[in-house]
Design a protein around this motif. Sequence first.
Motif, PDB file in Angstrom:
ATOM      1  N   LEU A   1       0.827  -1.206   0.000  1.00 24.62           N
ATOM      2  CA  LEU A   1       0.000   0.000   0.000  1.00 24.62           C
ATOM      3  C   LEU A   1       0.861   1.256   0.000  1.00 24.62           C
ATOM      4  CD1 LEU A   1      -2.819  -1.050   2.491  1.00 24.62           C
ATOM      5  CD2 LEU A   1      -2.811  -1.143  -0.008  1.00 24.62           C
ATOM      6  N   GLU A   2       2.008   1.195   0.659  1.00 21.83           N
ATOM      7  CA  GLU A   2       2.919   2.341   0.633  1.00 21.83           C
ATOM      8  C   GLU A   2       3.429   2.586  -0.778  1.00 21.83           C
ATOM      9  OE1 GLU A   2       7.019   3.874   2.860  1.00 21.83           O
ATOM     10  OE2 GLU A   2       6.036   2.023   3.527  1.00 21.83           O
ATOM     11  N   TYR A   3       3.770   1.511  -1.463  1.00 24.05           N
ATOM     12  CA  TYR A   3       4.209   1.651  -2.853  1.00 24.05           C
ATOM     13  C   TYR A   3       3.080   2.182  -3.725  1.00 24.05           C
ATOM     14  CZ  TYR A   3       5.297   0.258  -7.637  1.00 24.05           C
ATOM     15  OH  TYR A   3       5.478   0.262  -8.998  1.00 24.05           O
ATOM     16  N   LEU A   4       1.869   1.675  -3.521  1.00 28.62           N
ATOM     17  CA  LEU A   4       0.756   2.116  -4.336  1.00 28.62           C
ATOM     18  C   LEU A   4       0.442   3.590  -4.110  1.00 28.62           C
ATOM     19  CD1 LEU A   4      -1.163   0.899  -6.427  1.00 28.62           C
ATOM     20  CD2 LEU A   4      -2.875   0.759  -4.610  1.00 28.62           C
ATOM     21  N   ASP A   5       0.583   4.052  -2.881  1.00 29.26           N
ATOM     22  CA  ASP A   5       0.396   5.478  -2.619  1.00 29.26           C
ATOM     23  C   ASP A   5       1.381   6.322  -3.423  1.00 29.26           C
ATOM     24  OD1 ASP A   5      -1.747   5.184  -0.919  1.00 29.26           O
ATOM     25  OD2 ASP A   5      -0.550   5.214   0.914  1.00 29.26           O
ATOM     26  N   LEU A   6       2.611   5.827  -3.563  1.00 32.28           N
ATOM     27  CA  LEU A   6       3.608   6.530  -4.364  1.00 32.28           C
ATOM     28  C   LEU A   6       3.238   6.505  -5.843  1.00 32.28           C
ATOM     29  CD1 LEU A   6       6.814   5.309  -2.520  1.00 32.28           C
ATOM     30  CD2 LEU A   6       6.079   7.688  -2.739  1.00 32.28           C
ATOM     31  N   CYS A   7       2.616   5.423  -6.278  1.00 38.46           N
ATOM     32  CA  CYS A   7       2.153   5.364  -7.665  1.00 38.46           C
ATOM     33  C   CYS A   7       1.080   6.414  -7.917  1.00 38.46           C
ATOM     34  CB  CYS A   7       1.606   3.975  -7.982  1.00 38.46           C
ATOM     35  SG  CYS A   7       2.845   2.667  -8.052  1.00 38.46           S
ATOM     36  N   ARG A   8       0.231   6.640  -6.935  1.00 39.60           N
ATOM     37  CA  ARG A   8      -0.797   7.677  -7.087  1.00 39.60           C
ATOM     38  C   ARG A   8      -0.170   9.070  -7.028  1.00 39.60           C
ATOM     39  NH1 ARG A   8      -5.661   6.707  -3.080  1.00 39.60           N
ATOM     40  NH2 ARG A   8      -3.960   6.518  -1.563  1.00 39.60           N
ATOM     41  N   GLU A   9       0.891   9.209  -6.224  1.00 39.54           N
ATOM     42  CA  GLU A   9       1.565  10.505  -6.122  1.00 39.54           C
ATOM     43  C   GLU A   9       2.299  10.853  -7.412  1.00 39.54           C
ATOM     44  OE1 GLU A   9       4.927  12.706  -3.266  1.00 39.54           O
ATOM     45  OE2 GLU A   9       4.072  10.766  -2.698  1.00 39.54           O
ATOM     46  N   TYR A  10       2.788   9.825  -8.109  1.00 35.89           N
ATOM     47  CA  TYR A  10       3.525  10.027  -9.367  1.00 35.89           C
ATOM     48  C   TYR A  10       2.813   9.258 -10.483  1.00 35.89           C
ATOM     49  CZ  TYR A  10       7.086  11.590  -6.093  1.00 35.89           C
ATOM     50  OH  TYR A  10       7.762  12.251  -5.099  1.00 35.89           O
ATOM     51  N   PRO A  11       1.657   9.754 -10.933  1.00 35.14           N
ATOM     52  CA  PRO A  11       0.869   9.011 -11.920  1.00 35.14           C
ATOM     53  C   PRO A  11       1.592   8.879 -13.255  1.00 35.14           C
ATOM     54  CG  PRO A  11       0.015  11.245 -11.644  1.00 35.14           C
ATOM     55  CD  PRO A  11       1.042  11.040 -10.573  1.00 35.14           C
TER      56      PRO A  11
ATOM     57  N   CYS B   1       3.228 -15.608   0.836  1.00 35.67           N
ATOM     58  CA  CYS B   1       2.772 -16.431  -0.284  1.00 35.67           C
ATOM     59  C   CYS B   1       1.899 -17.593   0.197  1.00 35.67           C
ATOM     60  CB  CYS B   1       3.959 -16.952  -1.089  1.00 35.67           C
ATOM     61  SG  CYS B   1       5.127 -17.933  -0.145  1.00 35.67           S
ATOM     62  N   VAL B   2       2.046 -18.011   1.443  1.00 36.02           N
ATOM     63  CA  VAL B   2       1.238 -19.102   1.967  1.00 36.02           C
ATOM     64  C   VAL B   2      -0.095 -18.595   2.504  1.00 36.02           C
ATOM     65  CG1 VAL B   2       1.124 -20.928   3.715  1.00 36.02           C
ATOM     66  CG2 VAL B   2       3.282 -20.463   2.531  1.00 36.02           C
ATOM     67  N   LEU B   3      -0.096 -17.374   3.069  1.00 28.67           N
ATOM     68  CA  LEU B   3      -1.274 -16.876   3.767  1.00 28.67           C
ATOM     69  C   LEU B   3      -2.272 -16.188   2.861  1.00 28.67           C
ATOM     70  CD1 LEU B   3       0.426 -15.433   6.972  1.00 28.67           C
ATOM     71  CD2 LEU B   3      -0.667 -17.652   6.672  1.00 28.67           C
ATOM     72  N   ILE B   4      -1.785 -15.545   1.788  1.00 28.80           N
ATOM     73  CA  ILE B   4      -2.697 -14.812   0.914  1.00 28.80           C
ATOM     74  C   ILE B   4      -2.160 -14.837  -0.498  1.00 28.80           C
ATOM     75  CG2 ILE B   4      -1.563 -12.618   1.458  1.00 28.80           C
ATOM     76  CD1 ILE B   4      -4.260 -11.246   1.063  1.00 28.80           C
ATOM     77  N   GLY B   5      -2.993 -15.108  -1.461  1.00 32.61           N
ATOM     78  CA  GLY B   5      -2.544 -15.172  -2.841  1.00 32.61           C
ATOM     79  C   GLY B   5      -2.262 -13.800  -3.394  1.00 32.61           C
ATOM     80  N   PRO B   6      -1.227 -13.638  -4.186  1.00 34.57           N
ATOM     81  CA  PRO B   6      -0.928 -12.335  -4.786  1.00 34.57           C
ATOM     82  C   PRO B   6      -2.101 -11.757  -5.560  1.00 34.57           C
ATOM     83  CG  PRO B   6       0.907 -13.846  -5.104  1.00 34.57           C
ATOM     84  CD  PRO B   6      -0.211 -14.642  -4.514  1.00 34.57           C
ATOM     85  N   ARG B   7      -2.867 -12.603  -6.241  1.00 31.02           N
ATOM     86  CA  ARG B   7      -3.978 -12.076  -7.030  1.00 31.02           C
ATOM     87  C   ARG B   7      -5.030 -11.421  -6.135  1.00 31.02           C
ATOM     88  NH1 ARG B   7      -3.966 -13.603 -12.275  1.00 31.02           N
ATOM     89  NH2 ARG B   7      -2.564 -15.288 -12.881  1.00 31.02           N
ATOM     90  N   MET B   8      -5.226 -11.988  -4.920  1.00 28.44           N
ATOM     91  CA  MET B   8      -6.207 -11.400  -4.010  1.00 28.44           C
ATOM     92  C   MET B   8      -5.773 -10.001  -3.587  1.00 28.44           C
ATOM     93  SD  MET B   8      -7.008 -14.721  -1.631  1.00 28.44           S
ATOM     94  CE  MET B   8      -7.950 -13.734  -0.474  1.00 28.44           C
ATOM     95  N   LEU B   9      -4.485  -9.845  -3.262  1.00 32.11           N
ATOM     96  CA  LEU B   9      -4.011  -8.550  -2.827  1.00 32.11           C
ATOM     97  C   LEU B   9      -4.042  -7.544  -3.976  1.00 32.11           C
ATOM     98  CD1 LEU B   9      -2.862  -6.739  -0.670  1.00 32.11           C
ATOM     99  CD2 LEU B   9      -0.586  -7.591  -1.213  1.00 32.11           C
ATOM    100  N   ILE B  10      -3.627  -7.964  -5.150  1.00 41.32           N
ATOM    101  CA  ILE B  10      -3.633  -7.056  -6.297  1.00 41.32           C
ATOM    102  C   ILE B  10      -5.055  -6.607  -6.595  1.00 41.32           C
ATOM    103  CG2 ILE B  10      -3.240  -6.929  -8.785  1.00 41.32           C
ATOM    104  CD1 ILE B  10      -0.857  -8.853  -8.273  1.00 41.32           C
ATOM    105  N   SER B  11      -6.018  -7.528  -6.489  1.00 44.25           N
ATOM    106  CA  SER B  11      -7.411  -7.165  -6.713  1.00 44.25           C
ATOM    107  C   SER B  11      -7.864  -6.111  -5.726  1.00 44.25           C
ATOM    108  CB  SER B  11      -8.292  -8.412  -6.599  1.00 44.25           C
ATOM    109  OG  SER B  11      -9.654  -8.074  -6.745  1.00 44.25           O
ATOM    110  N   ALA B  12      -7.428  -6.256  -4.456  1.00 40.91           N
ATOM    111  CA  ALA B  12      -7.793  -5.273  -3.445  1.00 40.91           C
ATOM    112  C   ALA B  12      -7.168  -3.914  -3.748  1.00 40.91           C
ATOM    113  CB  ALA B  12      -7.364  -5.759  -2.064  1.00 40.91           C
ATOM    114  N   LEU B  13      -5.922  -3.942  -4.212  1.00 44.52           N
ATOM    115  CA  LEU B  13      -5.229  -2.695  -4.496  1.00 44.52           C
ATOM    116  C   LEU B  13      -5.816  -1.960  -5.691  1.00 44.52           C
ATOM    117  CD1 LEU B  13      -1.500  -3.741  -4.013  1.00 44.52           C
ATOM    118  CD2 LEU B  13      -2.999  -2.605  -2.383  1.00 44.52           C
ATOM    119  N   GLU B  14      -6.497  -2.696  -6.567  1.00 45.29           N
ATOM    120  CA  GLU B  14      -7.092  -2.067  -7.741  1.00 45.29           C
ATOM    121  C   GLU B  14      -8.493  -1.530  -7.453  1.00 45.29           C
ATOM    122  OE1 GLU B  14      -6.909  -5.102 -10.682  1.00 45.29           O
ATOM    123  OE2 GLU B  14      -4.828  -4.675 -11.215  1.00 45.29           O
ATOM    124  N   GLY B  15      -8.950  -1.677  -6.195  1.00 50.15           N
ATOM    125  CA  GLY B  15     -10.251  -1.181  -5.813  1.00 50.15           C
ATOM    126  C   GLY B  15     -10.318   0.330  -5.799  1.00 50.15           C
TER     127      GLY B  15
END
Length: 299
Positions: A248-258, A279-293
């Motif tokens: 989420l910290e990285y994604l905030d930077l992506c929004r700061e520098y579109p 990688c065992v507790l949560i699938g990358p696709r699930m997190l990426i989907s959340a970040l694209e919300g």
Amino acid sequence: MSSVLGHNKSYIAAPMVNQSDLPFRRLVRRYNATLVYTQMLLSDRLLNDHDYLQFHLRGLGEPNDRPVVVQLCGNDPELVVRAGKQVQSHCDAIDFNLGCPQEAARDAHYGAYLLGQNDWPLVENIAASMSNSLTVPVSAKLRLCQPASATLDLARRLEHAGASWVTLHARTVSVRRRRQGAADLEQIKTLKDNLSIPVISNGNVRVWEDVERNLALTGADGIMVGESLLANPCLFADITPDPVAISLEYLDLCREYPDTATMQTVQTHVRHFVDHQWCVLIGPRMLISALEGPDYSLR
């Protein structure tokens, strides 16, 4: 030591294809990286593809992106110098790539495929032309020559051609990833013991303790990290981040520098962060989907 590198040991984020975007460069700076590189840029495309040039200039060298080194590749002294002039006002140094092992580099004859002794006069010509023509310092990042003992000879030629420092990824071009074999750090020590310009060590770092061991063994003026920094961008701070928080910290930077990182680049970064810890507790696709919300839109 070069003013770009600073007066202490430098902690450097390596140039990585499609992964050295501005938001990631900003992220690793927050966690003790003292110098960052762009990805390797193709000299001919900087000169002939306006969209390519504008994309890679976007945000480059802005106040929070300093110091930054632009890495160029090519095999034509005139084209490399002209490309350097396109970016020199946006960066603090320009690096000449002599380490790329990709098939595209082999086919177009650049990167690590210029390490053969038949190409040394060309390499010297390019380095000297850059040093004499550009307004910022010039460096070179190379791999081991074959035989490895020849690496020192080439490094000396680069020094004499005007390189302000050299970085050695102490593997041959045939070893494309770290899991294919350990870097030969003794070769980096050899360069450090015999050159008068700074030497940066690249290879064999997975955790902070490896940074300390690497510098102690090689005596290098700094250390460059690539793959391991993708997994843990806080490595230079000796911190293991929560994968969701750092994503989420990285994604905030992506929004700061579109428009400075493609969606594919963003998703790949997140996968690296997640794979490193969760990688065992949560699938990358699930997190990426959340970040694209809607709450974390890149736009």
